[in-house]
Motif scaffolding. Sequence first.
Motif, PDB file in Angstrom:
ATOM      1  N   SER A 129       0.827  -1.207   0.000  1.00  0.00           N
ATOM      2  CA  SER A 129       0.000   0.000   0.000  1.00  0.00           C
ATOM      3  C   SER A 129       0.864   1.260   0.000  1.00  0.00           C
ATOM      4  N   ASP A 157      -8.418   1.707  -3.584  1.00  0.00           N
ATOM      5  CA  ASP A 157      -8.057   0.734  -2.561  1.00  0.00           C
ATOM      6  C   ASP A 157      -8.984  -0.468  -2.705  1.00  0.00           C
ATOM      7  N   ASP A 212      -8.473  -3.422  -1.329  1.00  0.00           N
ATOM      8  CA  ASP A 212      -8.348  -4.323  -0.188  1.00  0.00           C
ATOM      9  C   ASP A 212      -9.549  -4.120   0.723  1.00  0.00           C
ATOM     10  N   VAL A 213     -10.588  -4.882   0.479  1.00  0.00           N
ATOM     11  CA  VAL A 213     -11.862  -4.699   1.180  1.00  0.00           C
ATOM     12  C   VAL A 213     -11.719  -4.988   2.672  1.00  0.00           C
ATOM     13  N   PRO A 244      -8.485  -2.032   4.377  1.00  0.00           N
ATOM     14  CA  PRO A 244      -8.182  -0.813   3.607  1.00  0.00           C
ATOM     15  C   PRO A 244      -7.157   0.069   4.312  1.00  0.00           C
ATOM     16  N   SER A 245      -6.138   0.500   3.569  1.00  0.00           N
ATOM     17  CA  SER A 245      -5.064   1.316   4.136  1.00  0.00           C
ATOM     18  C   SER A 245      -4.993   2.720   3.565  1.00  0.00           C
ATOM     19  N   SER A 250     -12.085   4.012  -1.389  1.00  0.00           N
ATOM     20  CA  SER A 250     -11.727   2.885  -0.537  1.00  0.00           C
ATOM     21  C   SER A 250     -12.951   2.422   0.233  1.00  0.00           C
ATOM     22  N   GLY A 260     -12.743   1.784   3.151  1.00  0.00           N
ATOM     23  CA  GLY A 260     -12.572   2.468   4.421  1.00  0.00           C
ATOM     24  C   GLY A 260     -13.401   3.733   4.546  1.00  0.00           C
TER      25      GLY A 260
END
Length: 333
Positions: free
Chosen positions: A75, A98, A100-101, A104-105, A136, A138
């Motif tokens: 990330s 993002d 990455d579910v 999240p970063s 994201s 996030g």
Amino acid sequence: MEAHKLMRHEPNRNGELRPLGGSGLASFQSSGHGDASLKERQRQHMARGLPKQKAIAGVKQVIVVASGKGGVGKSTTAVNLALGLAANDSSKAVGLLDADVYGPSVPKLMNLTGNPELTEKNLMRPLVNFGIPCMSMGFLVEETAPIVWRGLMVMSAIEKLLRQVDWGSLDYLVIDMPPGTGDVQLSITQNIPIAGAVIVSTPQDIALLDARRGAEMFRKVNVPVLGLVQNMSVFCCPKCQTMTHIFGADGARELASTLGVKVLGDVPLHVNIREMCDRGRPVVVSSPESPEVGKPYKRGPLSLEQMVVWLCMVLFQMNTVRLSLLHTGTHCF
């Protein structure tokens, strides 16, 4: 016994016997020549059930940053790459997704909070910082809320992140992929055209095993692998300036040689990189006036591959002591 006597025969319309299958020994002898056509038929068969790729509205090129294992700096690399692409050529519009579910970063790295607004077409507007529009998972859940979803819900979320975001007009969209080689990776690579993939790994053997799986996955789905980034390649002691390869040396270089791809660069293990990321001030933003960051402005636009090489050089030169200044004394550990 002659080969043709071993063949089974069947009568034709005139009652004459002919070899079963028609091609006989000739087809058997030419099997080597048919290997290429067999592989092509297999490829076409495998592709029948795949979804047809459709570009993301308004996005010209997509670059994915991936790793086989989590915690290797993927990330951080993705964020600095997006910022570096924008800094390299101010005429280019760059976005950051993002994907990455579960972890999240990007919100933390880009110092962004809040929920995206909706357009009249019910599309989500990305949140923006440092001139980079970002999206994201996030932004859609509470910061500390765990995302306990099964596969179908995750795939639905990915589809929305890909298709229901108003990116405007982008030259580059950098996607921070989740670690591994699962459903999300396959869904993204099979549904949208991708210009290239950057693989991030540490030199440690256990990380390189998964990095290789990631590279092989991209090859199977016909995504070009731009090369490998060797992160946390070396630690420079702040007291005695001794260089120590905590995770091993040149592991990514050996893997790149095996895979036939390039090593795009080395990034050191340095406290400054960690501190700036935790503060939401990536190094490309936190030190824009440094000679290293300023170089792209002086030498004109770079290719995507050159951009990644430059990014690695920036991170290395800004956060390590030059070899000519190193103290060669004993370790202080």
